[in-house]
Structure formats: C-alpha cells, structure tokens
Enzyme design. Structure first.
Site, PDB file in Angstrom:
ATOM      1  N   ASP A 129     -12.655  38.261  44.526  1.00  0.00           N
ATOM      2  CA  ASP A 129     -13.680  38.261  43.652  1.00  0.00           C
ATOM      3  C   ASP A 129     -14.209  36.982  43.513  1.00  0.00           C
ATOM      4  OD1 ASP A 129     -14.346  40.682  41.438  1.00  0.00           O
ATOM      5  OD2 ASP A 129     -15.198  38.583  40.929  1.00  0.00           O
ATOM      6  N   ASP A 147     -14.223  47.364  45.904  1.00  0.00           N
ATOM      7  CA  ASP A 147     -14.866  48.114  44.688  1.00  0.00           C
ATOM      8  C   ASP A 147     -15.815  47.007  44.155  1.00  0.00           C
ATOM      9  OD1 ASP A 147     -15.028  49.312  42.180  1.00  0.00           O
ATOM     10  OD2 ASP A 147     -13.210  48.537  41.322  1.00  0.00           O
TER      11      ASP A 147
END
Length: 575
Positions: free
Chosen positions: A361, A425
């Site tokens: 991330d 995601d």
C-alpha cells in the site's frame, strides 16, 4: 580649437538602482512567485476534492489563473502609484489566499445544511427535504467557488510583476534594458522553489494551514516593502495597520483554521465525523453513527469523500473479494494483496492459513491507523479498527510494503516472486494515477507474478452505476492474457458492487467454482450458492461489450468511463 562638453558623461546626481534595493525587490518577486504557484495547487487540490475530478480541476484552475494573471498584468497599468499599489496588493492577496478555502467550506457546508434547517423549522418529515430552486442553485454554484477565488487571486498575482518592474524603474533614472527579463527570471526561480515546497512539505499538512502559511509570506513581503519604501507609499500608516490586523487574522487561521475548515467539511457527511486526517496522498475521514439499545455504533471510512468501508457490512464486500479467489486457486501458501491498507481483506485471507502474505500500500499513514493505537484518534475508534481487522497487519506472516504498486510490483518481479493468489483492492480509478493501476500493462506484470494454477481478483467498481467501467476492467484483464469471469453482489453501503476474477491458465474461475459444495473456510455470510449466483447478470448486461474499450496504458479510457458514470459520490450529501 574649442572643446565642447561631453554630453555622454554620467550626471553625478543621476539615480542608480542600488544592489540592496535590486536584491530586495528580486527576492520579493521570487517569494511571491512561489506563493502564487502554491495558491494554484491549493485551490486546484481543494476543487478536486469538491468536484471529485482532481485532474480536470487542476487543469481548469491553472488555465483560469493563467488567463486571469494576464488580465491582471494589463489592469496593473491603471494603478497610478506602483509603490502604494504593491503594498495594497500584497495585503489583499494575503487575506484572500488565507480565507478562500475556509469561506468556500463554510458556504458549501451551509448549502448542504440549509434543507435540514428549513425542514426542522417547518416541521417537515425527513423524506420531504426542500431541494431545487434557490437551494439547488446555491449548492451547485458553491462547488465552483474555488474557481472564483482562483480568478480573483490570478488577477492580483498578475499585477505583481508589472508593479515590481515599475518600482525598479522608478528607482533609477536610466532605462533598465533587462528589467522584464530579470524580474521574470526571479519569478521562474521562485515558482520552482514554491513547487518543491508544495511537493515536499505542504502536500502532507492540512490545506487550511498551508493556505495561512503561504499568505504569511505575502504579508511579510508587504511589511518589508513598506519598511524600505515608507516615504513613497501613500496612506502608509493605514496600510501598516492593515498588515498588523491581517497578521492577527493569519495567526488565528493557522491556529484554529484547520479545525474550523474540518467542521464545515463535516457538515457534508450523514454521520458524525469523529476523526479526520490529511496524509500525503489523501484525506481520511472517519464517521460514527450511534444506534442505542446496546447496539454497536457504525463506523465508516471515507477517502477523499468516497466511502471506503462501513463497519456494518464491510465483511460482505471483503468476503466476496477474498474467498472466491482463494477457493479458485490450487494453493494458498503465498498471497499478494495490492491496496487494502485497512487490513480488512487481509483478515479474510488469514482464515486460509497462508504461509506468507505480502501487502503493498502507498499510504503509510493509513497503514499506521490500522496497525496500532493512534494517540490523536479517539480510543474507541482505534480499538474498533484493530478489532475490525483482527490486528491482521501485525501478524508475523504478513510483510507490509509501503510503495507505489505500479513500481512496487517491478521490484517483486526482480526478486523472482511468485504468488498463488493476488488480490487487488484499490480505490476506483477516479484519478489518472489510479487509472494506470487498472491498465493492461499493470495486469501483464501481475500475470508474471501469478502461479500458473493461481487466481487473481480485482475490485471493479459497480456494475449497476458504472457498467462500462466494470466491463472495461474485465476486457483489460483479458487483453493482458487472463481468462476472466466477473461477478457481483449487493453491499448495502455501496449498492450493487462487482469484481473481476482471472486465471492465467486452465479453467476459468467460474468453472473452477461451479463444483464447490462447501467452502474450505467458515464465513457467516458467504455460501457456495451465493458465489455461483454472483456470476449471473441480466440478459442484456453485456450487449454493448464490443463497443467498450479495454484500458490500455496511457489511454485514460477507464478513467473516462468512471468519470462519466459516477456523477454523485457515495456517502457525501454534496456532489
């Protein structure tokens, strides 16, 4: 022979531009250029949050400000006294620059609360809130307030160079041949420094605090200018008092402005905002809805005004994101999650007892909020977040990588990494930087990372609200060489939502999942029947598939589909 006087000899009384004054004026010009560029970034950044189209907001704001600066440069000829005009100008720029965002947030917040105020006053039921007419016009026009401020500041910033040029020339009797070139040189250098300050520092702090800090340099330039050219400025004492009053306003805005602005922004959310944080990459807002009777409150996370999850039903979204992918894969030893910094999808992955999970991330501040208790966050919220994700980010099997996914997967490829399951995601492709993470090139990279008998799933926005964008994701995966199936399910907070599941070889995922009788793990919501049913779409859903383009790298196709479809943002009463 009579000698005549040499008329070219310098006059001993002729004024020369001193090195001190020249350095001072050029330094002021450089500082103001940096401030001007930061104002462009601040206003376009804020406009992007309001309108939900950051790229378009940036281009529009810069274009409007450049045109306004040109008009301002022409208008500067109407100012009789360059010294007085410049002192007034910097006071005005400082006040407008520091107040623009706060006033905009207040007007927008008031516009959204006005229907509720009227309904409460008149005793109207919740389903009969007044809308349209003047209220609708106010709400619509308030979205474009940043552009008004951009035009106003552009006009004033455009006056700065002509006025400084006139000041320099007035300090010297001889013609300054390179006056404009010298000033523009200082302007360009200052703008570059301003851009560096924005990227390296101001992008990560509160936007209202950044505005107040930028305005303070305009005010400092005004103070220095008044001090040096006191005798040449009319109404100088009045202007000096104005600068001191503005200094007090800036201190107030720097101290309380971020809180005031956040309170106005909070009016846009349906539930009570209990925590907000600006990171280098995004605005995070957490809301709380109390339900009473011993029922747990509902907590929601919004990123840049878009709902990321609700504690009430996030398990539905993450169950459909993770479990079909894991079930379709032959093995589950090594898993790669791209995005998902909240750890909620990771929690579902860990149910499958993988040996190793890599989570990548970009936002380390977001990761931090879901990894440990944050001192600034309300304790009840911090405890809830760690409970929601099961403290998954601290699991010893998990390797958290803070990196941009587009470049980060290249590092994994260099290491020769292979994964049984890849779960993507990421937020919707609402920005060009995200669009490239939905491109054929990015998916080709992921195909190299995926084991031959593995499976990959990409969250693919809503097939109901954005069908072209949804189908484009599937076509892009196919273009990258995957066998693709798409599925959907209703998530109450989002509405109908969709995912694309892909395999590199062998049967497609839909075929692999068609024979399952029982899930390999226990889930309170998901069943084999729900999984099989999720692959069914209305008979005419794919009828336009041939006219829908895949998202090739650099094409911005998916971004355009997404922008066309999502006229309204979820969870925020504005837009």
């Amino acid at each position: 022979m009579t000698k005549t006087a040499d008329t070219t000899a310098p006059n001993s009384t002729e004024k020369k531009l001193s090195w001190f004054d020249d350095t001072l004026l050029l330094g002021i010009m450089a500082v103001l250029a940096g401030c001007g560029l930061i104002y462009e970034y601040l206003l376009s950044h804020y406009a992007g949050r309001i309108l939900g189209a950051l790229e378009a907001a940036i281009y529009t704001m810069i274009g409007l400000m450049i045109v306004s600066m040109g008009i301002g440069a022409f208008a500067a000829r109407k100012i009789r006294c360059a010294f007085t005009g410049f002192a007034v100008l910097e006071l005005s720029v400082a006040l407008c620059g520091s107040l623009a965002i706060l006033i905009t947030a207040a007007v927008i917040g008031f516009g959204q609360q006005l229907p509720l105020i009227i309904a409460s006053t008149l005793g109207l039921p919740p389903d009969q809130l007044p809308e349209g007419g003047f209220i609708g016009l106010l709400q619509h026009l308030s979205e474009y307030l940043p552009y008004f401020w951009g035009v106003l500041l552009g006009l004033m910033i455009g006056m700065e160079i002509p006025l400084i040029a006139r000041v320099r020339q007035s300090l010297c009797d001889e013609h300054l041949m390179h006056n404009a070139g010298t000033i523009y040189g200082a302007d360009y250098v200052g703008a570059g420094i301003g851009a560096a300050i924005w990227v390296s520092f101001m992008l990560a702090i509160d936007i209202q605090l950044a505005a107040a800090m930028t305005a303070s340099f305009n005010l400092l330039a005004g103070f220095i200018f008044i001090w040096r050219f006191w005798d040449r400025i009319r109404f100088v004492k009045t202007l000096l008092i104005g600068h001191f009053v503005a200094s007090g306003i800036l201190l107030l805005l720097a101290w309380h402005g971020p809180g005031w602005e956040q309170n106005f922004n909070n009016l846009l959310y349906k539930d009570n905002v209990i925590y907000a944080k600006s990171t280098r990459f995004q605005q995070l807002t957490f809301t709380e809805r109390l339900r009473g009777s011993g029922i747990d409150p509902v907590y929601s996370l919004y990123i840049n005004g878009r709902l990321q999850f609700s504690s009430q039903d996030e398990h539905i979204y993450h169950a459909f994101l993770v479990h079909p992918t894991m079930e379709a894969s032959a093995r589950h030893d090594k898993v790669l999650i791209i995005g998902g910094g909240d750890g909620l999808g990771l929690k579902q992955v860990l149910k499958w007892q993988p040996k190793h999970v890599t989570l990548m991330d970009l936002d380390k501040d977001l990761l931090g909020l879901f990894t440990s208790h944050d001192a600034d966050m309300p304790k009840r919220l911090s405890q809830t977040l760690l409970k929601l994700n099961g403290d998954a980010l601290n699991d010893p099997r998990v390797d958290v990588v803070v990196d941009d996914a587009f470049n980060g997967v290249d590092k994994l490829l260099k290491k020769g990494a292979k994964y049984d399951v890849i779960i993507v995601d990421l937020p919707d492709p609402s920005h060009p930087d995200l669009n490239k993470l939905y491109s054929d090139l990015f998916y080709k990279k992921l195909k190299e990372l995926l084991s031959a008998d593995g499976a990959l799933t990409v969250q693919s926005t809503s097939p109901y609200h954005a069908p072209k964008a949804f189908i484009s994701v599937g076509k892009t995966l196919a273009l990258a060489g995957f066998e693709v199936s798409q599925y959907h399910h209703n998530v109450p907070s989002f509405g109908e939502w969709g995912w694309s599941i892909a395999t590199a070889s062998g049967k497609n995922a839909k075929a692999r999942l068609s024979d399952i009788k029982q899930l390999s793990i226990t889930d309170d919501w998901l069943t084999p029947g729900l999984i099989k049913g999720s692959f069914e779409f209305p008979g005419n859903f794919y009828q336009e598939i041939d006219s829908i383009e895949a998202n090739r790298i650099g094409s911005m196709q998916l971004y355009q589909y997404h922008q066309q479809a999502w006229i309204e943002n979820q969870g925020v009463t504005l837009f």
